[in-house]
Each structure stands twice: as structure tokens, then as C-alpha cells.
Design a protein around this motif. Sequence first.
Motif, short mmCIF file in Angstrom:
data_model
loop_
_atom_site.label_atom_id
_atom_site.label_comp_id
_atom_site.label_asym_id
_atom_site.label_seq_id
_atom_site.Cartn_x
_atom_site.Cartn_y
_atom_site.Cartn_z
N LEU A 158 0.80 -1.23 0.00
CA LEU A 158 0.00 0.00 0.00
C LEU A 158 0.84 1.28 0.00
CD1 LEU A 158 -2.92 1.08 0.17
CD2 LEU A 158 -2.68 1.05 2.66
N LYS A 159 1.91 1.31 0.81
CA LYS A 159 2.70 2.54 0.97
C LYS A 159 3.51 2.88 -0.28
CE LYS A 159 4.84 3.50 4.77
NZ LYS A 159 5.75 3.38 5.92
N GLN A 160 3.71 1.92 -1.17
CA GLN A 160 4.58 2.14 -2.32
C GLN A 160 3.97 3.05 -3.37
OE1 GLN A 160 6.11 -1.54 -3.86
NE2 GLN A 160 6.63 -2.34 -1.84
N TYR A 161 2.65 3.28 -3.27
CA TYR A 161 1.97 4.06 -4.30
C TYR A 161 1.68 5.49 -3.88
CZ TYR A 161 1.36 -0.69 -5.95
OH TYR A 161 1.59 -1.99 -6.35
N PHE A 162 2.20 5.91 -2.74
CA PHE A 162 1.97 7.27 -2.25
C PHE A 162 3.28 7.84 -1.72
CE2 PHE A 162 -1.90 4.82 -1.77
CZ PHE A 162 -2.87 5.65 -2.31
N GLU A 211 3.35 9.16 3.56
CA GLU A 211 2.80 7.99 4.25
C GLU A 211 1.42 8.26 4.82
OE1 GLU A 211 4.98 6.55 7.56
OE2 GLU A 211 5.15 8.48 8.56
N SER A 212 1.14 9.51 5.21
CA SER A 212 -0.19 9.83 5.72
C SER A 212 -1.25 9.65 4.64
CB SER A 212 -0.23 11.27 6.26
OG SER A 212 0.61 11.40 7.39
N TYR A 243 -1.93 5.91 4.35
CA TYR A 243 -2.79 5.41 5.41
C TYR A 243 -4.23 5.92 5.25
CZ TYR A 243 1.70 4.36 7.60
OH TYR A 243 2.96 3.88 7.86
N GLY A 244 -4.36 7.18 4.82
CA GLY A 244 -5.69 7.77 4.65
C GLY A 244 -6.46 7.12 3.52
N TYR A 245 -5.83 6.99 2.35
CA TYR A 245 -6.49 6.33 1.23
C TYR A 245 -6.70 4.85 1.53
CZ TYR A 245 -6.03 10.44 -1.78
OH TYR A 245 -6.14 11.69 -2.32
N GLY A 246 -5.76 4.27 2.31
CA GLY A 246 -5.92 2.88 2.72
C GLY A 246 -7.19 2.66 3.51
N VAL A 247 -7.53 3.63 4.36
CA VAL A 247 -8.78 3.54 5.13
C VAL A 247 -9.98 3.41 4.19
CG1 VAL A 247 -10.37 4.87 6.58
CG2 VAL A 247 -7.97 4.69 7.22
N LEU A 248 -9.99 4.22 3.12
CA LEU A 248 -11.10 4.15 2.16
C LEU A 248 -11.18 2.77 1.51
CD1 LEU A 248 -10.66 7.62 0.39
CD2 LEU A 248 -12.18 7.04 2.28
N TYR A 284 -10.78 6.03 12.48
CA TYR A 284 -9.48 6.66 12.33
C TYR A 284 -8.41 5.59 12.13
CZ TYR A 284 -9.15 5.57 17.37
OH TYR A 284 -9.14 4.92 18.59
N TYR A 285 -7.18 6.03 11.86
CA TYR A 285 -6.09 5.07 11.68
C TYR A 285 -4.94 5.42 12.61
CZ TYR A 285 -3.52 8.55 8.95
OH TYR A 285 -2.85 9.68 8.55
N THR A 286 -4.12 4.43 12.91
CA THR A 286 -2.90 4.60 13.69
C THR A 286 -1.82 3.74 13.05
OG1 THR A 286 -4.18 4.95 15.72
CG2 THR A 286 -1.85 4.42 15.97
N ALA A 287 -0.66 4.30 12.84
CA ALA A 287 0.46 3.55 12.26
C ALA A 287 1.58 3.43 13.29
CB ALA A 287 0.98 4.25 11.00
N ILE A 288 2.01 2.20 13.54
CA ILE A 288 3.08 1.95 14.51
C ILE A 288 4.25 1.28 13.81
CG2 ILE A 288 1.43 1.74 16.41
CD1 ILE A 288 1.76 -1.27 16.33
#
Length: 428
Positions: free
Chosen positions: A132-136, A139-140, A143-148, A160-164
Amino acid sequence: MKKKKNIAKLFLMSLLKSLLCIAIVLGVGFASYKISYMILSKGEGTVDTDSDSLKNIMDDATTDEISRNLIYVSDDKNKVTRVMLEICNTKTHNMDYVTIPVKTNYTIPSVMYRKLCQVNQEIPQVIRVSDLKQYFEDESDAYGYGVLIFEKMLGTDISYYTAISQETYDNHYTQQSVKVAYRTKSDLNNTPGPDGTIPSSNTTLKVKMKISVLSDAYKRQLSDLNHDQTKIADFIKDQYERVVSNLTVYNKIGYLEAYEKMDVTKYHFWGIPGNYTDKIFEVDTKAAKKALKELIEQQETYTEVQDLTKLNMISVSGSQIPGVDEPDSSPDKQGTAISSKGLNIYVRNGSQIAGLASSTKAKLEEAGYTVPKVGNYTAETLTTTRIIVSKKGQGEDLKEYFNNPELVVGSVTSGYDIEIILGTIDAN
């Protein structure tokens, strides 16, 4: 000539007065901005945890009765390594974690895909969660588009999302192999009706999956908060300063009362309904939507510790569904103790105390165990010794040689059956 000089003098004086007024207005405005900024910044960055302040924060913070927090775990290679949906119910004070495998392939619906292509034309319509992160670039955004994308995939709203980081995940969670069961519509083994159509029926499918659960060490850390609001508030603030999230510390404190009343030993852990095909996971979107709906609409507080040796199946009661919750009949799947003697054990020193691995090897070999190798573990300094076994039921007989060790089922170094990472508590 004198009259012209007087006019010029009056004009100059008026201009200077105007400029002076503008400077005063700008100065007052700037001073107000700085004062407001300092006050707001102080309020944003510092959580005042006296009882009156906490009450004000809890009253004012905007929170959902049932929050759905999508937790991403990322490594330093820009890969998403774990995904969990945390469901916090402020009415029942239940906490559920649902694991979504990162080897999931999901076909993005056409309308959403066209919109995402406006962000990045290289985004594929069939997307792998781990990539997922490779296309943006940001990183926010990922994560945001990932939520959708996950909202479409799971059929539920996400608050909401949280990244650790991977290190935080390793400190707080571990993986456990379970057999996830879910009900879906199936037309298998059904006879066509008079109209030639094959009727569908409810079928219970099962799939082996590794789900994320709280580590014993993290459970002890949470238990040590002892339902104290001030300690919990400080803990939340400390945790949220280390993560990327679209939920502020201020809003997170809004869940304080729920966290205070939760029993960490009663947290429940689930696998998302779906199936593997050639090591690629596909979420059963209809079954997932129904399962998550049942968790979210749960009305009763969990009163028992979840038994993960039984089938992992979400039901309205938050427990296994009668008739399909029998544990596997094979001894090792039930967790019956398997002797570690004869198995290859790799001892690693995670205490940073010289000589501990060698002395532990000698102690275990004297007791009849096989320890071909010792080494160092540098990812972190452990307090509690961690025993990692490749199969459930292993390692139970090793616990007596250590001080309240953490026993987990997980991946061990190739060529070994058991991996022991020593903590500082066993240096004494």
C-alpha cells in the motif's frame, strides 16, 4: 511657496500617523496570535492529568461510542507488515482486535479506482495490502487512502487510523495460529431444483491463520496501570507521541473512561473471514461485513477469557458458535505439552549481559536439552525472557528454567524448533 510646504508637512504627518496605526494593529494582532498559539500548542502537546482537567477533556473530546481504529504496522523497507482493526466499545467496555492478512489481494471498485488514479496513475486495480505505501509519496496519504480501501473491503466505517513501527508491534503484540471459521453462502453439493437453479445454503468454512494478540509483557504493562485515570492518560499521551495517527491525543483521551473499565485479560482477538489460494488471501467481503456488524452491535460485556484453542468464529455473543467450536482432536493442536528434549533449541541473549546465553546453554544441556548454538539478539533489550516455539504445545517444559517467561507460537530461525531470547530478569 510656504502654503505648499505646510500642505506637504500635513500630508507627511497624516501618512506617518496612518503607518503608526497600522503598525500598532499589526503588532497587537501578531502578539495575540503568538499568545493564542502558545496556549493552544501547550494544550495540544501536554495532557494535564489532574482529575478536573481529565473530566473537562473527557466531556469535551469528540469520540464515537464504538471506535474502529485501523492499525498499520510498517517496517523500514516501506512495507506494511501487519494490519489490525481495533474495535473499542465504550458502552460494553469490550476491546476486539481483528487481523487482516497483509497478503490480501483486493480488487478496488471501478469508481474508487478512477478517483485513486487521479492521485497516482500507477496504482493497480488489484492491490496487495502489504504494498500500500509504495503508491503514495506521503505515508499519511497512504494510510488515509488505505482507510477508504479497507472500508470498501470490510463493508464497515472506520473511525481513524494509527500507524506503529515494527519494533513497537514486536514489543506489544505477538502472533498466534488459530483456525478461523466463518459462515458463507455456498452452492456446493446441492442438487438443482425444478427450475434448474442450484440452491445455496449456509456453509461453515475454516482457514488456518496467524492473528495478532497482545503479548504477555504488554498485558502486564497495561495491568500495571491499575485502572488509574491519571496513569492511563499519561500512558495514552506517551504512546500517541510515537505513532502516526489522524486522531489527536486530545480525542484519544476521550476514550479514557472505557479504558479505565476494561479488563485486559478479556480482550478478544479474531481473524477476518476469508480464504487462502496459493498463499494469497482474499477477504470474504459479505461474511466480513456481517461478522464486524455483530462485533460492533455486541450488547454484552465479555466476562470470560477467550479460548483461542477453539475455532475462532465471531458471533453475536462474542464467543464461538455452538456446534462448531470443538477443538481439534489431535494432541498437539489442543496444546498438550510436547517434550522439548530432542528438539533443536537456539538460545539468544536479549539482555545485553555478557555470558548469559552461554550459561543458559550449559544449564539446559545439563538437563538433557539440545542447544547447538547461542547468539545475540540486538533488536531490543528484553526484560522478560521470550520462548518462541514453532508448534503449539512445545516449550511448556522449558518455562521452569526461567522467571515467568513469555511463551509464544511464531517463526523461529531456520534449522531450529525453539528459539529462546533471554531477558534481564533471568540474569540473576
